[in-house]
Design a protein around this motif. Structure first.
Motif, PDB file in Angstrom:
ATOM      1  N   GLU A 238      15.566 -94.733 106.902  1.00  0.00           N
ATOM      2  CA  GLU A 238      16.431 -94.814 105.817  1.00  0.00           C
ATOM      3  C   GLU A 238      15.895 -95.494 104.736  1.00  0.00           C
ATOM      4  N   LYS A 240      15.126 -97.098 101.023  1.00  0.00           N
ATOM      5  CA  LYS A 240      15.718 -97.674  99.671  1.00  0.00           C
ATOM      6  C   LYS A 240      14.950 -98.091  98.699  1.00  0.00           C
ATOM      7  N   TYR A 242      14.758-100.292  94.788  1.00  0.00           N
ATOM      8  CA  TYR A 242      15.746-101.285  93.733  1.00  0.00           C
ATOM      9  C   TYR A 242      14.816-101.401  92.641  1.00  0.00           C
ATOM     10  N   GLU A 260      19.990-100.158  92.231  1.00  0.00           N
ATOM     11  CA  GLU A 260      19.653 -99.483  93.451  1.00  0.00           C
ATOM     12  C   GLU A 260      19.515 -97.984  93.224  1.00  0.00           C
ATOM     13  N   LYS A 262      19.235 -93.853  94.012  1.00  0.00           N
ATOM     14  CA  LYS A 262      19.626 -92.966  95.069  1.00  0.00           C
ATOM     15  C   LYS A 262      18.355 -92.108  95.563  1.00  0.00           C
TER      16      LYS A 262
END
Length: 387
Positions: A238, A240, A242, A260, A262
C-alpha cells in the motif's frame, strides 16, 4: 485549425498578454517537453538537500524539543532498540558487569562484617577452628564476585554456597535472583525487538530518484516508481504520499498544507508484487497540484513524503519504507522507461534495476491541469495523451 492550435498554445502557456504580443508569446512557449534547469548548479538545490523532512534513505530530519522530562525507562528501552548493535552489546556488557560487581560487593561486605576474612577463618582453617562463614569458600572480593556471577547465571554453586549463619546473605541472594530475572527479561525483550525489526528489509525497497509528470488518457499524472531487490515477496502493498508545503524561507511549515495524495498502482494488484510497480497520482480537482503549471512548480517550496507499506511473506512482519521528493526532484514532461524484459537465453524475466530512475522526454503541455481541462472543453480535438 491552425488558429485554434495557436489559441490552445496561448491558453496553455498561461501568458495573458495583449493581442499585439500574442504571436511572439506563442512562439516562445509551446506545449511540449519541459526541460528542467540544471539542478546541481542551483545553490538552493544544494541547500534543499538538508531541508528535507525525510531524507532519500528514509531517515527523519526532525529534532523534537522536549517540553518535559521523558520517562527514563521508556526512553532507555527505545534508545537501545534503535541504536546500533555495537552500542547495544556494549550496554549489555556494562549492565551485567555492574550487577555482578554490585552484588559481589554486598556479599563481600557481609562476609567482611562477619569476620570471614581473618586468617584463622579462611577456608583452609575452618575445619580446625570450627568457624562457619556466611558463604563457603570465600577468600576475598574476587571470590564474592564469582559467587555473584554464579547466582545470576545459575551455573551451579560448586564449592561456593551460602550457609544459615548470615540471614543477610540469604536476603541478598533472593534480591539478586529477582533483580537479575527482571533485568534479563528486559534485555531479552530488547534483543527480540531489535532482531525482529524489519529495518534491514526496508533497505532493499528502492524508490525512483525523481517524480515525473505527464499526461495519461487526457489526465495529468504524477508518477514515481518502487522496486524490491529481494526475492522474498511483500504482500498487501500500500503506497501512501503526503505533500508538505513550506514558506519562501524554507523554515516554516504551513500546517494547513499537509495533504494526502490519492494513489493508484499500475502493473499488479496489492498482493502480487513481482516486479517494480508504478505509483500514479491522477491530478484532478481534489489534488493540490491541480492549479500548478510547470512554471509555478519551480517557484513552489514543497516536499512529497512517500511511504510504502506491506507485510513480509516469510515472517509476517509489517514493513514501512520511506523516501521524499522536493520540487527539484519533479520532472515535468518525462516518463519512466520500461525495466522488465524477458531473457531468451536464461528463459527468465529480467528486471533491470539500473533503469529504475531512468526517464525519457515526452510531449506534455506546460499549463496547469485546471487550464488544460478548460482547454479540452473548448477544443476537445486537441488533447494530448501519452498512451
Amino acid at each position: 485549425m491552425n488558429e485554434d492550435r495557436k489559441q490552445w498554445s496561448y491558453l496553455c502557456s498561461g501568458l495573458h498578454q495583449e493581442a499585439d504580443d500574442y504571436s511572439s508569446a506563442t512562439s516562445l512557449v509551446q506545449p511540449g517537453v519541459y526541460h528542467p534547469c540544471n539542478r546541481t548548479s542551483n545553490p538552493k538545490a544544494i541547500r534543499r538537500k538538508y531541508l528535507r523532512a525525510v531524507f532519500k534513505n528514509g531517515e527523519f530530519n526532525i529534532y523534537r524539543t522536549p517540553t518535559k522530562a521523558l520517562k527514563l525507562f521508556t526512553n532507555y528501552f527505545i534508545l537501545l532498540v534503535e541504536t546500533r548493535w555495537r552500542w547495544t552489546l556494549m550496554n549489555f556488557f556494562t549492565a551485567f558487569t555492574c550487577i555482578w560487581l554490585f552484588f559481589g560487593f554486598i556479599y563481600w561486605a557481609i562476609s567482611l562484617n562477619h569476620d570471614d576474612f581473618k586468617d584463622d577463618h579462611l577456608p583452609p582453617y575452618q575445619n580446625i577452628t570450627g568457624f562457619t562463614p556466611c558463604i563457603k569458600n570465600i577468600y576475598g572480593f574476587t571470590s564474592a564476585f564469582l559467587f555473584s556471577v554464579e547466582v545470576h547465571t545459575t551455573v551451579a554453586y560448586g564449592r561456593r554456597a551460602i550457609t544459615l549463619e548470615c540471614p543477610e546473605t540469604i536476603i541478598a541472594m533472593c534480591l539478586q535472583c529477582i533483580v537479575s530475572s527482571i533485568f534479563q527479561a528486559i534485555m531479552v525483550g530488547i534483543l527480540f525487538a531489535k532482531l525482529t525489526r524489519p529495518r534491514a528489509r526496508t533497505q532493499t525497497i528502492l524508490f525512483s530518484k525523481h517524480v515525473v509528470i505527464n499526461v495519461r488518457n487526457e489526465k495529468f499524472c504524477l508518477i514515481f516508481r518502487v522496486g524490491d531487490m529481494r526475492k522474498s515477496r511483500i504482500l498487501y502493498i500500500e503506497p501512501k504520499a503526503y505533500v508538505l508545503r513550506f514558506n519562501s524561507d524554507y523554515n516554516v511549515l504551513d500546517d494547513s498544507e499537509q495533504i494526502e495524495l490519492k494513489l493508484d498502482i499500475d502493473e499488479c494488484e496489492s498482493t502480487f508484487f513481482l516486479w517494480p510497480v508504478t505509483v500514479v497520482h491522477v491530478v484532478d480537482e481534489s489534488s493540490p497540484f491541480y492549479g500548478l503549471s510547470a512554471a509555478d512548480l519551480l517557484c513552489t517550496k514543497l516536499e512529497i513524503l512517500v511511504l510504502f507499506e506491506g507485510i513480509i511473506e516469510s515472517t509476517g512482519q509489517p514493513i514501512q519504507a520511506r523516501s521524499s521528493f522536493t520540487e527539484y526532484d519533479i520532472l515535468w514532461g518525462h516518463r519512466f522507461v520500461p525495466m522488465v524484459g524477458y531473457n531468451l537465453d536464461k528463459m527468465l524475466y529480467d528486471v533491470d534495476f539500473s533503469k529504475l530512475s531512468e526517464v525519457q522526454q515526452v510531449d506534455t503541455p506546460l499549463c496547469s491541469p485546471s487550464e488544460y481541462d478548460n482547454i479540452l472543453l473548448m477544443f476537445p480535438n486537441e488533447a494530448y495523451s501519452e498512451y
